[in-house]
Design a protein around this motif. Structure first.
Motif, PDB file in Angstrom:
ATOM      1  N   GLY A 101      38.270  41.355  33.038  1.00  0.00           N
ATOM      2  CA  GLY A 101      37.216  40.528  33.637  1.00  0.00           C
ATOM      3  C   GLY A 101      37.744  39.672  34.774  1.00  0.00           C
ATOM      4  N   GLY A 102      36.881  39.377  35.716  1.00  0.00           N
ATOM      5  CA  GLY A 102      37.195  38.392  36.754  1.00  0.00           C
ATOM      6  C   GLY A 102      38.263  38.787  37.747  1.00  0.00           C
ATOM      7  N   VAL A 103      38.436  40.086  37.985  1.00  0.00           N
ATOM      8  CA  VAL A 103      39.481  40.517  38.921  1.00  0.00           C
ATOM      9  C   VAL A 103      38.956  40.714  40.348  1.00  0.00           C
ATOM     10  N   GLY A 104      37.634  40.560  40.510  1.00  0.00           N
ATOM     11  CA  GLY A 104      37.065  40.730  41.853  1.00  0.00           C
ATOM     12  C   GLY A 104      36.276  42.020  42.039  1.00  0.00           C
ATOM     13  N   LYS A 105      35.800  42.622  40.928  1.00  0.00           N
ATOM     14  CA  LYS A 105      34.995  43.850  41.047  1.00  0.00           C
ATOM     15  C   LYS A 105      33.720  43.582  41.842  1.00  0.00           C
ATOM     16  N   THR A 106      32.962  42.590  41.347  1.00  0.00           N
ATOM     17  CA  THR A 106      31.659  42.321  41.970  1.00  0.00           C
ATOM     18  C   THR A 106      31.833  41.804  43.399  1.00  0.00           C
ATOM     19  N   THR A 107      32.767  40.884  43.570  1.00  0.00           N
ATOM     20  CA  THR A 107      33.015  40.321  44.897  1.00  0.00           C
ATOM     21  C   THR A 107      33.383  41.432  45.876  1.00  0.00           C
ATOM     22  N   ILE A 157      34.872  32.923  50.036  1.00  0.00           N
ATOM     23  CA  ILE A 157      34.476  34.109  49.263  1.00  0.00           C
ATOM     24  C   ILE A 157      33.813  33.681  47.960  1.00  0.00           C
ATOM     25  N   SER A 158      34.381  32.680  47.306  1.00  0.00           N
ATOM     26  CA  SER A 158      33.824  32.293  46.000  1.00  0.00           C
ATOM     27  C   SER A 158      32.549  31.464  46.150  1.00  0.00           C
ATOM     28  N   ILE A 179      42.910  41.235  49.989  1.00  0.00           N
ATOM     29  CA  ILE A 179      41.907  40.190  50.148  1.00  0.00           C
ATOM     30  C   ILE A 179      42.542  38.853  49.765  1.00  0.00           C
ATOM     31  N   PRO A 180      42.540  37.894  50.677  1.00  0.00           N
ATOM     32  CA  PRO A 180      43.162  36.610  50.361  1.00  0.00           C
ATOM     33  C   PRO A 180      42.308  35.798  49.399  1.00  0.00           C
ATOM     34  N   ARG A 181      42.953  34.920  48.666  1.00  0.00           N
ATOM     35  CA  ARG A 181      42.183  33.947  47.896  1.00  0.00           C
ATOM     36  C   ARG A 181      41.499  33.033  48.896  1.00  0.00           C
ATOM     37  N   SER A 182      40.200  32.867  48.751  1.00  0.00           N
ATOM     38  CA  SER A 182      39.455  32.125  49.763  1.00  0.00           C
ATOM     39  C   SER A 182      38.271  31.406  49.139  1.00  0.00           C
ATOM     40  N   MET A 240      42.415  38.366  45.716  1.00  0.00           N
ATOM     41  CA  MET A 240      42.847  36.982  45.458  1.00  0.00           C
ATOM     42  C   MET A 240      44.334  36.808  45.761  1.00  0.00           C
ATOM     43  N   PRO A 293      32.928  44.592  32.843  1.00  0.00           N
ATOM     44  CA  PRO A 293      34.327  44.566  32.407  1.00  0.00           C
ATOM     45  C   PRO A 293      34.510  45.201  31.031  1.00  0.00           C
ATOM     46  N   GLN A 298      25.330  41.253  33.591  1.00  0.00           N
ATOM     47  CA  GLN A 298      25.393  39.903  34.172  1.00  0.00           C
ATOM     48  C   GLN A 298      24.597  39.824  35.474  1.00  0.00           C
TER      49      GLN A 298
HETATM   50  N1  LIG Z   1      39.260  36.515  47.138  1.00  0.00           N
HETATM   51  C1  LIG Z   1      38.771  35.567  46.355  1.00  0.00           C
HETATM   52  N2  LIG Z   1      39.042  34.265  46.572  1.00  0.00           N
HETATM   53  C2  LIG Z   1      38.559  33.293  45.764  1.00  0.00           C
HETATM   54  N3  LIG Z   1      37.771  33.534  44.701  1.00  0.00           N
HETATM   55  C3  LIG Z   1      37.452  34.807  44.422  1.00  0.00           C
HETATM   56  C4  LIG Z   1      37.925  35.891  45.232  1.00  0.00           C
HETATM   57  N4  LIG Z   1      37.464  37.053  44.703  1.00  0.00           N
HETATM   58  C5  LIG Z   1      36.726  36.705  43.636  1.00  0.00           C
HETATM   59  N5  LIG Z   1      36.721  35.371  43.461  1.00  0.00           N
HETATM   60  C6  LIG Z   1      36.064  34.608  42.394  1.00  0.00           C
HETATM   61  O1  LIG Z   1      36.635  35.003  41.164  1.00  0.00           O
HETATM   62  C7  LIG Z   1      35.628  35.105  40.155  1.00  0.00           C
HETATM   63  C8  LIG Z   1      35.623  36.521  39.599  1.00  0.00           C
HETATM   64  O2  LIG Z   1      35.252  37.419  40.635  1.00  0.00           O
HETATM   65  P1  LIG Z   1      34.244  38.612  40.350  1.00  0.00           P
HETATM   66  O3  LIG Z   1      33.001  38.121  39.690  1.00  0.00           O
HETATM   67  O4  LIG Z   1      34.104  39.382  41.605  1.00  0.00           O
HETATM   68  O5  LIG Z   1      35.103  39.441  39.314  1.00  0.00           O
HETATM   69  P2  LIG Z   1      34.598  40.630  38.379  1.00  0.00           P
HETATM   70  O6  LIG Z   1      35.782  41.520  38.174  1.00  0.00           O
HETATM   71  O7  LIG Z   1      33.371  41.242  38.907  1.00  0.00           O
HETATM   72  O8  LIG Z   1      34.260  39.830  37.050  1.00  0.00           O
HETATM   73  P3  LIG Z   1      33.515  40.435  35.738  1.00  0.00           P
HETATM   74  O9  LIG Z   1      34.568  41.233  35.048  1.00  0.00           O
HETATM   75  O10 LIG Z   1      33.085  39.227  34.964  1.00  0.00           O
HETATM   76  O11 LIG Z   1      32.379  41.273  36.218  1.00  0.00           O
HETATM   77  C9  LIG Z   1      34.326  34.707  40.819  1.00  0.00           C
HETATM   78  O12 LIG Z   1      34.097  33.361  40.560  1.00  0.00           O
HETATM   79  C10 LIG Z   1      34.583  34.938  42.302  1.00  0.00           C
HETATM   80  O13 LIG Z   1      33.821  34.077  43.109  1.00  0.00           O
END
Ligand SMILES: Nc1ncnc2c1ncn2[C@@H]1O[C@H](COP(=O)(O)OP(=O)(O)OP(=O)(O)O)[C@@H](O)[C@H]1O
Ligand SMILES: [Mg+2]
Length: 343
Positions: free
Chosen positions: A74-80, A282-283, A276-279, A248, A191, A104
């Motif tokens: 979870g939370g690795v940036g899939k959706t972003t 983006i969030s 992709i930089p942590r930014s 990130m 996830p 979600q």
């Molecule tokens: N490059 C980035 N810089 C800063 N924050 C980021 C970045 N990419 C993603 N995030 C933040 O990290 C969190 C998780 O990102 P995201 O929802 O894309 O992950 P996910 O893999 O889709 O999560 P899930 O498994 O819950 O679906 C979010 O709060 C998002 O805004």
């Protein structure tokens, strides 16, 4: 969905409608897209022009590329990554559909798509056999970008699908029956490795794995790769991991470059050179129902997703990718940092 018969090779445009043939300073469009009429659309278009090279075009795939964005962590940036890559590809002139396959509904939210419980959604497609065209909505402000939203109903779909015929291939069938021309379909997975993700893996040919540049980045990936192998062996012979995207990435930390190095030595050429930089931008973008491309077009996050999309598009037609040098300090920094972690 576009078939092979009515497609053409790179740099040609057999499908009518507004399309970017050439990016960068030499952007040319047959019809100016409505997106240019909105301030954020205009700003995003300027970012595309800023990142493009004069006269250099972005090739379109010769058939619809279906990319499954998956990682059960979870939370690795899939959706972003799904929404920002999709918006980047659309701003580069492609027609792109995002399929939100996560109960979600984060991708739908980030794209500013209404997805309250009564909205026709991907649940209806999977469980009720509703045509995909009945649920697809255009994304505001980004021409050529569409979304099949997820509602909370989808939470029950993992269970409901179990008793249905062809439970693993319901999304594949729906996509095959979808007649609108598309260059890319990006599927945002939940996830987990349940039936929803399996439906995505059966529907697509390419798997895109976002990997967060943190500790334990590779943990659990073996399970995903085994599932990819299983689906390829039994249900979808074309399936392969085509793309790894480092997300990130914090160039100030040694950990990030160590993780990047580890991922690159493990996967090799599948890893995009663009990270992709942590930014913060983006969030922040999703809470405004926007991608970072329209929320802050000139930010390093926006430019990095545009660049990653460019790399994906070039790879898709076998063109060698060369990283660009940007005027923006933030992007330059992350590219320099990235090169430390390259093989
Ligand atoms: N490059 C980035 N810089 C800063 N924050 C980021 C970045 N990419 C993603 N995030 C933040 O990290 C969190 C998780 O990102 P995201 O929802 O894309 O992950 P996910 O893999 O889709 O999560 P899930 O498994 O819950 O679906 C979010 O709060 C998002 O805004
Ligand atoms: Mg997500």
């Amino acid at each position: 969905m576009r078939s092979d018969a009515d497609t053409a090779g790179p740099m040609t445009d057999p499908v009518p409608g507004p399309r970017t043939e050439s990016m960068g300073d030499g952007v040319s469009r047959e019809t100016p897209p409505p997106m240019d009429d909105t301030p954020i659309g205009r700003a995003a278009q300027l970012a595309v022009e800023a990142i493009g090279r004069a006269g250099e075009g972005l090739p379109r795939p010769d058939r619809t590329r279906i990319m499954v964005v998956a990682n059960q962590k979870g939370g690795v940036g899939k959706t972003t990554s799904t929404v920002n890559l999709a918006a980047s590809l659309a701003l580069h002139g492609a027609r792109v559909l995002v399929v939100d396959l996560d109960p979600q509904g984060n991708a739908s939210t980030a794209l500013g798509i209404d997805h309250h419980a009564e909205v026709p959604s991907i649940y209806d497609v999977l469980v009720e056999s509703m045509p995909l065209s009945d649920v697809v909505q255009p994304v505001p402000d980004v021409e050529g970008l569409f979304c099949a939203p997820a509602t909370i109903d989808l939470a029950g779909a993992e269970i409901e699908l179990v008793s249905l015929v062809a439970r693993e291939s319901r999304l594949q069938r729906a996509i095959q029956a979808y007649e609108q021309p598309l260059d890319y379909i990006l599927i945002d997975c939940p996830p987990s490795l349940g039936l929803l993700t399996v439906n995505a893996l059966v529907a697509g040919a390419e798997v895109l794995i976002p990997i967060q540049c943190e500790y334990y980045a590779l943990e659990g990936l073996g399970q995903l790769l085994r599932n990819v192998d299983l689906v390829r062996g039994h249900l979808n012979p074309d399936l392969h991991v085509s793309t790894i995207l480092l997300t990130m990435y914090d160039g100030r930390t040694r950990l990030a470059s160590q993780v990047a190095e580890e991922v690159r030595s493990h996967f090799g050429k599948e890893v995009l050179r663009t990270s992709i930089p942590r930014s913060v931008r983006i969030s922040e973008a999703p809470s405004y129902g926007q991608t970072v491309l329209t929320y802050d077009p000139g930010s390093s996050g926006s430019l990095s997703y545009l660049e990653a999309a460019r790399e994906i598009a070039l790879r898709g037609v076998g063109i060698h990718y060369e990283a660009q040098q940007h005027a923006q300090p933030g992007v330059q920094n992350y590219q320099q940092s990235n090169s430390e972690g390259m093989q």
